[in-house]
Design a protein around this motif. Structure first.
Motif, PDB file in Angstrom:
ATOM      1  N   ASP A 343       2.573 -56.671  -3.916  1.00  0.00           N
ATOM      2  CA  ASP A 343       1.812 -55.768  -4.795  1.00  0.00           C
ATOM      3  C   ASP A 343       0.745 -56.526  -5.577  1.00  0.00           C
ATOM      4  OD1 ASP A 343       3.379 -53.722  -3.920  1.00  0.00           O
ATOM      5  OD2 ASP A 343       4.691 -53.668  -5.687  1.00  0.00           O
ATOM      6  N   GLU A 344       1.074 -57.747  -5.979  1.00  0.00           N
ATOM      7  CA  GLU A 344       0.160 -58.526  -6.818  1.00  0.00           C
ATOM      8  C   GLU A 344      -1.113 -58.933  -6.070  1.00  0.00           C
ATOM      9  OE1 GLU A 344       0.289 -62.450  -9.764  1.00  0.00           O
ATOM     10  OE2 GLU A 344       1.998 -62.022  -8.444  1.00  0.00           O
ATOM     11  N   TYR A 345      -0.979 -59.300  -4.802  1.00  0.00           N
ATOM     12  CA  TYR A 345      -2.115 -59.925  -4.111  1.00  0.00           C
ATOM     13  C   TYR A 345      -2.650 -59.126  -2.912  1.00  0.00           C
ATOM     14  CZ  TYR A 345      -0.901 -64.098  -6.810  1.00  0.00           C
ATOM     15  OH  TYR A 345      -0.650 -64.985  -7.821  1.00  0.00           O
ATOM     16  N   ARG A 346      -2.052 -57.973  -2.628  1.00  0.00           N
ATOM     17  CA  ARG A 346      -2.471 -57.233  -1.424  1.00  0.00           C
ATOM     18  C   ARG A 346      -3.971 -56.931  -1.426  1.00  0.00           C
ATOM     19  NH1 ARG A 346      -3.454 -51.966   0.049  1.00  0.00           N
ATOM     20  NH2 ARG A 346      -3.018 -51.274  -2.066  1.00  0.00           N
ATOM     21  N   VAL A 347      -4.472 -56.337  -2.494  1.00  0.00           N
ATOM     22  CA  VAL A 347      -5.881 -55.908  -2.516  1.00  0.00           C
ATOM     23  C   VAL A 347      -6.805 -57.116  -2.517  1.00  0.00           C
ATOM     24  CG1 VAL A 347      -7.646 -54.740  -3.899  1.00  0.00           C
ATOM     25  CG2 VAL A 347      -5.392 -53.679  -3.577  1.00  0.00           C
ATOM     26  N   ILE A 348      -6.503 -58.091  -3.343  1.00  0.00           N
ATOM     27  CA  ILE A 348      -7.417 -59.235  -3.476  1.00  0.00           C
ATOM     28  C   ILE A 348      -7.426 -60.071  -2.188  1.00  0.00           C
ATOM     29  CG2 ILE A 348      -5.973 -61.073  -4.499  1.00  0.00           C
ATOM     30  CD1 ILE A 348      -9.230 -59.800  -6.040  1.00  0.00           C
ATOM     31  N   SER A 349      -6.253 -60.256  -1.571  1.00  0.00           N
ATOM     32  CA  SER A 349      -6.225 -61.048  -0.337  1.00  0.00           C
ATOM     33  C   SER A 349      -6.820 -60.257   0.826  1.00  0.00           C
ATOM     34  CB  SER A 349      -4.798 -61.526  -0.009  1.00  0.00           C
ATOM     35  OG  SER A 349      -3.989 -60.469   0.469  1.00  0.00           O
ATOM     36  N   GLY A 350      -6.660 -58.920   0.797  1.00  0.00           N
ATOM     37  CA  GLY A 350      -7.286 -58.093   1.833  1.00  0.00           C
ATOM     38  C   GLY A 350      -8.801 -58.221   1.817  1.00  0.00           C
ATOM     39  N   LYS A 351      -9.365 -58.280   0.620  1.00  0.00           N
ATOM     40  CA  LYS A 351     -10.821 -58.468   0.499  1.00  0.00           C
ATOM     41  C   LYS A 351     -11.220 -59.879   0.951  1.00  0.00           C
ATOM     42  CE  LYS A 351     -11.276 -55.255  -3.407  1.00  0.00           C
ATOM     43  NZ  LYS A 351     -11.602 -55.150  -4.845  1.00  0.00           N
ATOM     44  N   MET A 352     -10.386 -60.859   0.644  1.00  0.00           N
ATOM     45  CA  MET A 352     -10.699 -62.238   1.013  1.00  0.00           C
ATOM     46  C   MET A 352     -10.746 -62.417   2.529  1.00  0.00           C
ATOM     47  SD  MET A 352      -9.294 -65.252   2.288  1.00  0.00           S
ATOM     48  CE  MET A 352      -7.526 -65.123   2.037  1.00  0.00           C
ATOM     49  N   ILE A 353      -9.708 -61.914   3.232  1.00  0.00           N
ATOM     50  CA  ILE A 353      -9.716 -62.132   4.681  1.00  0.00           C
ATOM     51  C   ILE A 353     -10.851 -61.355   5.339  1.00  0.00           C
ATOM     52  CG2 ILE A 353      -7.262 -62.775   4.857  1.00  0.00           C
ATOM     53  CD1 ILE A 353      -6.703 -59.949   5.951  1.00  0.00           C
ATOM     54  N   ALA A 354     -11.193 -60.195   4.767  1.00  0.00           N
ATOM     55  CA  ALA A 354     -12.329 -59.424   5.288  1.00  0.00           C
ATOM     56  C   ALA A 354     -13.625 -60.226   5.127  1.00  0.00           C
ATOM     57  CB  ALA A 354     -12.438 -58.087   4.561  1.00  0.00           C
ATOM     58  N   THR A 355     -13.795 -60.855   3.983  1.00  0.00           N
ATOM     59  CA  THR A 355     -14.991 -61.666   3.730  1.00  0.00           C
ATOM     60  C   THR A 355     -15.102 -62.788   4.747  1.00  0.00           C
ATOM     61  OG1 THR A 355     -14.653 -61.271   1.375  1.00  0.00           O
ATOM     62  CG2 THR A 355     -16.245 -62.979   1.965  1.00  0.00           C
ATOM     63  N   CYS A 356     -14.006 -63.490   4.932  1.00  0.00           N
ATOM     64  CA  CYS A 356     -13.995 -64.637   5.840  1.00  0.00           C
ATOM     65  C   CYS A 356     -14.437 -64.216   7.240  1.00  0.00           C
ATOM     66  CB  CYS A 356     -12.597 -65.240   5.874  1.00  0.00           C
ATOM     67  SG  CYS A 356     -12.450 -66.706   6.921  1.00  0.00           S
ATOM     68  N   LEU A 357     -13.859 -63.136   7.736  1.00  0.00           N
ATOM     69  CA  LEU A 357     -14.137 -62.703   9.106  1.00  0.00           C
ATOM     70  C   LEU A 357     -15.551 -62.146   9.260  1.00  0.00           C
ATOM     71  CD1 LEU A 357     -12.244 -62.400  11.738  1.00  0.00           C
ATOM     72  CD2 LEU A 357     -12.529 -59.959  11.296  1.00  0.00           C
ATOM     73  N   HIS A 358     -15.954 -61.273   8.347  1.00  0.00           N
ATOM     74  CA  HIS A 358     -17.244 -60.582   8.498  1.00  0.00           C
ATOM     75  C   HIS A 358     -18.428 -61.508   8.262  1.00  0.00           C
ATOM     76  CE1 HIS A 358     -16.175 -56.169   8.851  1.00  0.00           C
ATOM     77  NE2 HIS A 358     -15.004 -56.773   8.761  1.00  0.00           N
ATOM     78  N   MET A 359     -18.175 -62.679   7.703  1.00  0.00           N
ATOM     79  CA  MET A 359     -19.277 -63.629   7.487  1.00  0.00           C
ATOM     80  C   MET A 359     -19.430 -64.631   8.628  1.00  0.00           C
ATOM     81  SD  MET A 359     -21.017 -62.875   4.840  1.00  0.00           S
ATOM     82  CE  MET A 359     -20.746 -61.267   4.112  1.00  0.00           C
ATOM     83  N   MET A 360     -18.586 -64.536   9.652  1.00  0.00           N
ATOM     84  CA  MET A 360     -18.751 -65.414  10.815  1.00  0.00           C
ATOM     85  C   MET A 360     -19.763 -64.816  11.793  1.00  0.00           C
ATOM     86  SD  MET A 360     -14.950 -66.792  11.704  1.00  0.00           S
ATOM     87  CE  MET A 360     -13.781 -67.098  10.394  1.00  0.00           C
ATOM     88  N   GLN A 361     -20.158 -65.642  12.774  1.00  0.00           N
ATOM     89  CA  GLN A 361     -21.071 -65.146  13.804  1.00  0.00           C
ATOM     90  C   GLN A 361     -20.258 -64.435  14.886  1.00  0.00           C
ATOM     91  OE1 GLN A 361     -23.112 -67.478  17.054  1.00  0.00           O
ATOM     92  NE2 GLN A 361     -24.839 -67.270  15.652  1.00  0.00           N
TER      93      GLN A 361
END
Length: 561
Positions: A343-361
């Protein structure tokens, strides 16, 4: 680098059975998809990858096709499909069909004919062999357990099935079969579909000598994969497919390529080779596999993940193209696998992994529910699971190789059913997915995690995905910039740059709940910086030379020389 619309697109995968049920029978359907197209337009995606909707007895949830030119009864009619396609196009969304031509269903008319006699004209549409001394032709094990060979009494021969025995492999050595496939592809392209995601397409060429496979860990069957993955005629077949079925249309094509290497990826996707636009490789999703594959998962290291992504990013950067994904219908939920679903990190980590992936080529893929942060499900009993792979693994591995508790740990972490629980639309019964009894149980956390709640929250994962998609449309560097890893030995921070002419993006992602310090490497210089996106409130004037990162923090800066 050549510019193409499919490089600039964001793709959303729909698993129809679990997306939205319009008629209350507990199974998602085509009209349910049509109903939700405005939602997908609001998200901002460009292409839907539609998992199979063809007629099928459903042994492997539609990946066993009995009629390639017809729609599964549970999903609706061809008229429903045509309406969905028309409405998608009106909403500016393309449709990429799932093409399953390594195998068909054993209930396909071709196979029914094939098994009647050795001289039937359809006999060679499939792969038939005589046994050896009362044993199957080889010792290969099938993906869903058991032998790849099924004995058929009527003609006293075995047929090959790399997956379920109800999924006999098609014989691509037969040119008549190949023409049937190309003709069927043109049927869908002429309807207006925009391309194909090709299921295990690198399995279609087999080593026709059929050597024995290597036996590991005392398992009952040998591993024959090197004799059917990336086989001897694979490039010939794909080039012929391109010439015969695809070349007259402006399509998007992606090949699912288990066991594919970067070097093979270049051959499959090189622009001059006229095969496919991009491939799905499996290297990163295999991280942490144990002795019995995903059923006894182990800890994994961030440096291993970074090495794999970097190898593919650099390998295909000049000629070829990457598909970018964290999850799909065959993988667990992205946040549970790569982030932190507490519950503590679901939203924040979900945004983080999305950032990592969508910023690759590469072209990013969003799997349904990923955009609202859906998580894995922990069903208590094996009776609640539906996936043939999970059920067969439980049957084959317990108790001889893994205890009930051990395999249930693996099932909870990695079963394909994690991704197949219904989409959580709202907090009403069955998460608003159906008014009937859902074909698989809904994840109990739907009261908190659902689309309705996400749309009302301006800080939701959904709104963050909207921003990522918009950034991609507004910044060519996100699509076409060169990727370079930095801090490659760091076990908590995944950081890299993207460079296009005199502009650079700096991407910083903390994959841990710790607060590590980021230090900007000396080689990165800039005259101005601009924060493009972050998953925490950030002081935009803060110097970036030294940053103390918050748990699962992600930031992307645009740097100008």
């Amino acid at each position: 680098m050549e510019k193409n619309w499919w490089k600039e697109s964001v793709i959303y995968q729909i698993y129809p059975r679990s997306f939205n049920d319009s008629n209350g029978d507990g199974v998602g359907d085509l009209n349910g998809i049509t109903e939700k197209l405005p939602y997908l337009r609001e998200l901002g995606i460009d292409v839907i990858w539609l998992s199979p909707v063809y007629k099928s007895p459903n042994d492997d949830n539609g990946y066993d096709i009995s009629d390639y030119r017809n729609i599964m009864d549970e999903f609706g009619t061809m008229a429903d499909f045509d309406r969905m396609l028309e409405e998608a196009h009106k909403n500016g969304i393309k449709i990429m069909m799932d093409l399953v031509v390594n195998h068909s269903s054993d209930e396909h008319e071709w196979f029914k004919q094939s098994r009647t006699s050795k001289d039937n004209p359809y006999r060679d549409y499939y792969i038939w062999k005589k046994g050896k001394d009362g044993q199957p032709p080889t010792n290969w094990g099938a993906a869903f357990g058991g032998s790849v060979w099924e004995y058929d009494e009527q003609t006293d021969e075995y047929y090959l099935h790399l997956f379920s025995k109800k999924q006999p492999d098609l014989n691509w050595e037969n040119p008549v079969l190949r023409q049937e496939v190309y003709d069927m592809m043109r049927f869908w392209l002429d309807k207006g579909v925009d391309g194909f995601r090709m299921d295990v397409i690198n399995f279609i060429s087999k080593d026709t000598d059929y050597p024995e496979g290597e036996v590991e860990y005392g398992l009952p069957y040998g591993n024959g994969s090197k004799y059917y993955m990336n086989g001897p005629r694979i490039h010939e077949f794909l080039q012929e497919m391109n010439r015969e079925a695809l070349s007259g249309y402006d399509t998007i094509t992606v090949g699912e390529m288990p066991g594919g290497s970067v070097e093979q990826g270049k051959l499959y996707t090189g622009e001059s080779r006229k095969e496919l636009n991009m491939v799905f490789h499996f290297e990163h999703v295999g991280i942490g596999d144990g002795k019995y594959g995903k059923w006894d998962p182990m800890e994994w290291k961030l440096t291993d993940l970074k090495k794999i992504f970097t190898k593919w990013q650099k390998g295909l950067e000049n000629d070829g193209w990457n598909s970018l994904y964290w999850s799909n219908h065959d993988q667990p939920r992205a946040i549970s696998r790569w982030g932190n679903d507490s519950d503590e990190y679901r939203v924040i980590s979900g945004k983080m992994i999305a950032t990592c992936l969508h910023m690759m080529q590469g072209t990013p893929y969003i799997y349904q529910g990923e955009e609202i942060g859906m998580t894995n499900v922990k069903f208590d009993s094996i009776e609640e699971y539906r996936d043939i792979e999970t059920l067969n693994a439980y049957r084959d591995l317990t108790p001889e190789f893994l205890s009930h508790d051990e395999i249930f740990k693996g099932i909870h972490e990695r079963s394909r059913d994690n991704a197949r629980t219904p989409i959580q639309w709202d907090d009403s019964p069955n998460a608003g997915f159906t008014e009937g009894t859902p074909w698989i149980n809904v994840n109990p956390n739907y009261k908190e995690i659902n689309v309705e709640a996400a749309l009302e929250d301006k800080d939701s994962i959904f709104s963050y995905y909207q921003k990522l998609i918009q950034l991609r449309k507004q910044n060519e560097i996100i699509v076409y910039g060169t990727y370079d890893i930095i801090l490659e030995d760091d076990e908590q921070i995944y950081a890299f740059t993207r460079t296009l002419e005199n502009e650079q993006l700096l991407v910083i992602c903390n994959f841990s709940k710790e607060t590590p310090e980021f230090g900007l490497p000396e080689g990165i210089s800039y005259s101005t910086k601009e924060l493009l996106i972050s998953n925490y409130e950030v002081d935009t004037n803060q110097p970036i030379e030294q940053l103390r990162l918050k748990p699962y923090e992600a930031r992307v800066y645009r740097l100008k020389k």
